[in-house]
Design a protein around this motif. Structure first.
Motif, PDB file in Angstrom:
ATOM      1  N   PRO A  73       0.809  -1.226   0.000  1.00 50.62           N
ATOM      2  CA  PRO A  73       0.000   0.000   0.000  1.00 50.62           C
ATOM      3  C   PRO A  73       0.840   1.273   0.000  1.00 50.62           C
ATOM      4  O   PRO A  73       0.342   2.330  -0.354  1.00 50.62           O
ATOM      5  N   THR A  74       2.112   1.178   0.376  1.00 50.74           N
ATOM      6  CA  THR A  74       2.942   2.384   0.416  1.00 50.74           C
ATOM      7  C   THR A  74       3.206   2.946  -0.974  1.00 50.74           C
ATOM      8  O   THR A  74       3.610   4.106  -1.104  1.00 50.74           O
ATOM      9  N   LEU A  75       3.003   2.147  -2.026  1.00 47.23           N
ATOM     10  CA  LEU A  75       3.205   2.631  -3.389  1.00 47.23           C
ATOM     11  C   LEU A  75       1.955   3.263  -3.978  1.00 47.23           C
ATOM     12  O   LEU A  75       2.017   3.873  -5.039  1.00 47.23           O
ATOM     13  N   ARG A  76       0.816   3.104  -3.318  1.00 49.13           N
ATOM     14  CA  ARG A  76      -0.433   3.637  -3.863  1.00 49.13           C
ATOM     15  C   ARG A  76      -0.486   5.149  -3.684  1.00 49.13           C
ATOM     16  O   ARG A  76       0.022   5.711  -2.712  1.00 49.13           O
ATOM     17  N   TRP A  77      -1.185   5.802  -4.618  1.00 47.84           N
ATOM     18  CA  TRP A  77      -1.259   7.257  -4.573  1.00 47.84           C
ATOM     19  C   TRP A  77      -1.851   7.812  -3.275  1.00 47.84           C
ATOM     20  O   TRP A  77      -1.346   8.821  -2.765  1.00 47.84           O
ATOM     21  N   PRO A  78      -2.890   7.217  -2.696  1.00 44.70           N
ATOM     22  CA  PRO A  78      -3.398   7.775  -1.438  1.00 44.70           C
ATOM     23  C   PRO A  78      -2.340   7.837  -0.337  1.00 44.70           C
ATOM     24  O   PRO A  78      -2.253   8.826   0.391  1.00 44.70           O
ATOM     25  N   ALA A  79      -1.514   6.781  -0.232  1.00 44.54           N
ATOM     26  CA  ALA A  79      -0.469   6.772   0.794  1.00 44.54           C
ATOM     27  C   ALA A  79       0.625   7.773   0.476  1.00 44.54           C
ATOM     28  O   ALA A  79       1.155   8.464   1.369  1.00 44.54           O
ATOM     29  N   VAL A  80       0.973   7.880  -0.790  1.00 44.29           N
ATOM     30  CA  VAL A  80       2.009   8.837  -1.197  1.00 44.29           C
ATOM     31  C   VAL A  80       1.534  10.266  -0.962  1.00 44.29           C
ATOM     32  O   VAL A  80       2.261  11.111  -0.419  1.00 44.29           O
ATOM     33  N   ALA A  81       0.299  10.554  -1.356  1.00 45.94           N
ATOM     34  CA  ALA A  81      -0.251  11.897  -1.153  1.00 45.94           C
ATOM     35  C   ALA A  81      -0.325  12.240   0.324  1.00 45.94           C
ATOM     36  O   ALA A  81      -0.091  13.387   0.720  1.00 45.94           O
ATOM     37  N   ALA A  82      -0.637  11.256   1.167  1.00 43.99           N
ATOM     38  CA  ALA A  82      -0.706  11.500   2.613  1.00 43.99           C
ATOM     39  C   ALA A  82       0.650  11.940   3.159  1.00 43.99           C
ATOM     40  O   ALA A  82       0.718  12.774   4.070  1.00 43.99           O
ATOM     41  N   ARG A  83       1.716  11.411   2.591  1.00 43.69           N
ATOM     42  CA  ARG A  83       3.052  11.812   3.055  1.00 43.69           C
ATOM     43  C   ARG A  83       3.366  13.254   2.632  1.00 43.69           C
ATOM     44  O   ARG A  83       4.007  14.000   3.382  1.00 43.69           O
ATOM     45  N   TYR A  84       2.912  13.647   1.445  1.00 39.24           N
ATOM     46  CA  TYR A  84       3.074  15.046   1.042  1.00 39.24           C
ATOM     47  C   TYR A  84       2.244  15.965   1.939  1.00 39.24           C
ATOM     48  O   TYR A  84       2.699  17.047   2.329  1.00 39.24           O
ATOM     49  N   GLN A  85       1.031  15.540   2.274  1.00 40.05           N
ATOM     50  CA  GLN A  85       0.189  16.356   3.159  1.00 40.05           C
ATOM     51  C   GLN A  85       0.823  16.504   4.533  1.00 40.05           C
ATOM     52  O   GLN A  85       0.787  17.579   5.134  1.00 40.05           O
ATOM     53  N   SER A  86       1.416  15.429   5.040  1.00 40.91           N
ATOM     54  CA  SER A  86       2.074  15.477   6.341  1.00 40.91           C
ATOM     55  C   SER A  86       3.268  16.421   6.307  1.00 40.91           C
ATOM     56  O   SER A  86       3.468  17.235   7.225  1.00 40.91           O
ATOM     57  N   LEU A  87       4.068  16.347   5.236  1.00 43.90           N
ATOM     58  CA  LEU A  87       5.221  17.231   5.104  1.00 43.90           C
ATOM     59  C   LEU A  87       4.772  18.683   4.988  1.00 43.90           C
ATOM     60  O   LEU A  87       5.340  19.586   5.629  1.00 43.90           O
ATOM     61  N   THR A  88       3.722  18.932   4.211  1.00 43.08           N
ATOM     62  CA  THR A  88       3.196  20.289   4.047  1.00 43.08           C
ATOM     63  C   THR A  88       2.694  20.840   5.378  1.00 43.08           C
ATOM     64  O   THR A  88       2.984  21.999   5.732  1.00 43.08           O
ATOM     65  N   ALA A  89       1.960  20.030   6.122  1.00 47.17           N
ATOM     66  CA  ALA A  89       1.439  20.477   7.418  1.00 47.17           C
ATOM     67  C   ALA A  89       2.570  20.841   8.370  1.00 47.17           C
ATOM     68  O   ALA A  89       2.483  21.827   9.114  1.00 47.17           O
ATOM     69  N   ARG A  90       3.642  20.065   8.339  1.00 45.74           N
ATOM     70  CA  ARG A  90       4.779  20.357   9.219  1.00 45.74           C
ATOM     71  C   ARG A  90       5.440  21.677   8.835  1.00 45.74           C
ATOM     72  O   ARG A  90       5.784  22.498   9.702  1.00 45.74           O
ATOM     73  N   LEU A  91       5.597  21.921   7.531  1.00 41.09           N
ATOM     74  CA  LEU A  91       6.228  23.167   7.084  1.00 41.09           C
ATOM     75  C   LEU A  91       5.374  24.381   7.435  1.00 41.09           C
ATOM     76  O   LEU A  91       5.898  25.430   7.844  1.00 41.09           O
ATOM     77  N   ILE A  92       4.059  24.248   7.289  1.00 40.30           N
ATOM     78  CA  ILE A  92       3.162  25.349   7.653  1.00 40.30           C
ATOM     79  C   ILE A  92       3.230  25.611   9.150  1.00 40.30           C
ATOM     80  O   ILE A  92       3.299  26.766   9.591  1.00 40.30           O
ATOM     81  N   ALA A  93       3.229  24.546   9.949  1.00 42.52           N
ATOM     82  CA  ALA A  93       3.298  24.690  11.411  1.00 42.52           C
ATOM     83  C   ALA A  93       4.618  25.335  11.836  1.00 42.52           C
ATOM     84  O   ALA A  93       4.656  26.148  12.760  1.00 42.52           O
ATOM     85  N   ASP A  94       5.697  24.980  11.134  1.00 40.98           N
ATOM     86  CA  ASP A  94       7.008  25.560  11.468  1.00 40.98           C
ATOM     87  C   ASP A  94       7.047  27.051  11.196  1.00 40.98           C
ATOM     88  O   ASP A  94       7.786  27.789  11.852  1.00 40.98           O
ATOM     89  N   ARG A  95       6.262  27.509  10.213  1.00 38.22           N
ATOM     90  CA  ARG A  95       6.270  28.932   9.857  1.00 38.22           C
ATOM     91  C   ARG A  95       5.388  29.764  10.772  1.00 38.22           C
ATOM     92  O   ARG A  95       5.622  30.957  10.912  1.00 38.22           O
ATOM     93  N   ARG A  96       4.392  29.170  11.381  1.00 34.52           N
ATOM     94  CA  ARG A  96       3.432  29.939  12.178  1.00 34.52           C
ATOM     95  C   ARG A  96       4.078  30.661  13.356  1.00 34.52           C
ATOM     96  O   ARG A  96       3.792  31.837  13.589  1.00 34.52           O
ATOM     97  N   PRO A  97       4.948  30.023  14.129  1.00 29.95           N
ATOM     98  CA  PRO A  97       5.583  30.760  15.234  1.00 29.95           C
ATOM     99  C   PRO A  97       6.383  31.957  14.739  1.00 29.95           C
ATOM    100  O   PRO A  97       6.395  33.016  15.370  1.00 29.95           O
ATOM    101  N   LEU A  98       7.053  31.790  13.559  1.00 28.92           N
ATOM    102  CA  LEU A  98       7.819  32.892  12.995  1.00 28.92           C
ATOM    103  C   LEU A  98       6.899  34.046  12.611  1.00 28.92           C
ATOM    104  O   LEU A  98       7.173  35.208  12.887  1.00 28.92           O
ATOM    105  N   ALA A  99       5.751  33.729  11.997  1.00 25.90           N
ATOM    106  CA  ALA A  99       4.801  34.760  11.596  1.00 25.90           C
ATOM    107  C   ALA A  99       4.254  35.487  12.820  1.00 25.90           C
ATOM    108  O   ALA A  99       4.089  36.716  12.831  1.00 25.90           O
ATOM    109  N   ALA A 100       3.953  34.708  13.864  1.00 26.91           N
ATOM    110  CA  ALA A 100       3.416  35.330  15.088  1.00 26.91           C
ATOM    111  C   ALA A 100       4.436  36.248  15.735  1.00 26.91           C
ATOM    112  O   ALA A 100       4.097  37.308  16.264  1.00 26.91           O
TER     113      ALA A 100
END
Length: 367
Positions: free
Chosen positions: A335-362
């Motif tokens: 299942p790790t090769l399927r698009w839903p699992a791959v997209a979930a990893r991009y979403q997780s990485l994106t969420a982390r990058l957004i969260a990392d920027r929020r303290p700086l913005a504040a």
């Protein structure tokens, strides 16, 4: 790359609103006779790369979103070594992830400089194989903490029934052009003339648009002439069409083996390879980097480059061992090769990058 981006966008959003695609278009609105000015799903802006300064509007369009995932390949962005992707990255006020489809071991100085500057400007860099990650850290000055390995996604073919064949079916698909090594597969077919029944080899896919623009169909015509010269033209099916997902899935599931005779020793990512493995079809491939990484002790066999006799021996083994894909079902159906699992990893990485920027913005908001 367009197929990759479309699949990733679809599975990132599940078809919901709030997302968009900035596409690149060079020259007129046709490639290989296909009109490209029709409405495309989720396209919010088209960057006409033949017009100067197009990066400005592209960056403006991207800045309307929470994050940007940018595909990188040599030859698609304007400027020397695609340098116009750099001002886009530098103009972004949102987190950016750059997906590297190619990592060269011996780039020219400009290619190296551009890629290193991309890695500086981006918040994260994604490679699709560990081989590409190792190349990046070994041959380039790149912060290794920015690199994440996320595999190329694959569609699910489990809903497509396996089709039986009167003759063994070998398959290569994808955009056609020099470097695909189809001539070596044809030569290997000539070594299989004693098999009964003789295999059928399908070469599916349109000629690469840039090849068609610059050279016409010279490569395809040369392959047809070679097949006739070798006496295997009656065993080769040429399918010069673009296949929709359902049709492609049926074609893949009809194959007894997928043959990837690529000439490249640099190819660190192959969507065709991933699709074949995910579909549970055994693969015979030359020793390009992605194949070495994925097929070592895996669902297929590796052969030296430009060695049709070795390729024929590998094809014989695959056809003689119909249980070969089942032996590696854990990987092929992973299942790790399927698009839903791959997209979930991009979403997780994106969420982390957004969260990392929020303290700086504040921290920059005046009291």
């Amino acid at each position: 790359m367009a197929t990759f981006n479309a699949a990733l966008a679809t599975h990132l959003t599940g078809g919901a609103g709030g997302s968009g695609v900035v596409r690149l278009l060079a020259g007129d609105n046709t490639r290989g006779g296909i009109a490209l000015d029709r409405a495309a799903p989720r396209v919010v802006h088209t960057w006409h790369t033949d017009r100067p300064g197009g990066w400005v509007a592209a960056a403006t369009a991207l800045n309307r979103f929470d994050a940007a995932i940018i595909q990188h390949e040599y030859g698609i962005y304007p400027g020397d070594a695609g340098a116009e992707v750099l001002p886009v990255l530098r103009a972004l006020r949102i987190p950016s992830i750059v997906v590297l489809h190619t990592v060269l071991t011996q780039p020219d100085p400009l290619q190296r400089a551009v890629l290193e500057q991309i890695a500086v400007a981006a918040d994260a860099v994604v490679t699709m194989t560990d081989t590409a990650r190792q190349r990046l850290t070994t041959h380039y000055d790149v912060n290794p903490r920015k690199i994440t390995v996320i595999p190329h996604g694959a569609a699910s073919h489990t809903g497509t029934p396996r089709e039986g064949n009167d003759r063994p079916h070998l398959l290569t698909w994808g955009l056609l052009g020099p470097g695909k090594g189809i001539e070596w597969a044809l030569r290997s077919l000539a070594f299989l003339g004693d098999l009964e029944p003789r295999p059928v080899y399908t070469v599916a896919g349109r000629t690469h648009p840039k090849v068609l623009e610059q050279q016409g169909d010279v490569y395809r015509d040369s392959l047809k002439a070679l097949a006739a010269e070798l006496g295997v033209d009656d065993c080769v099916r040429w399918s010069d069409v673009y296949l929709e997902p359902a049709g492609l899935s049926r074609l893949i599931r009809s194959a007894d083996a997928v043959v990837l005779p690529y000439d490249s020793t640099e190819q660190v990512t192959s969507g065709v390879l991933i699709e074949a493995v995910a579909a549970g079809v055994p693969v015979v491939a030359t020793e390009f980097p992605h194949a070495v990484e994925l097929l070592a002790d895996g669902p297929g066999l590796l052969v030296p480059h430009q060695d049709p006799e070795a390729m024929a021996i590998a094809v014989r083994r695959v056809l003689a061992e119909p249980g070969l894909p089942g032996r590696f079902a854990g990987l092929a159906g992973g299942p790790t090769l399927r698009w839903p699992a791959v997209a979930a990893r991009y979403q997780s990485l994106t969420a982390r990058l957004i969260a990392d920027r929020r303290p700086l913005a504040a921290a920059t908001i005046p009291a």
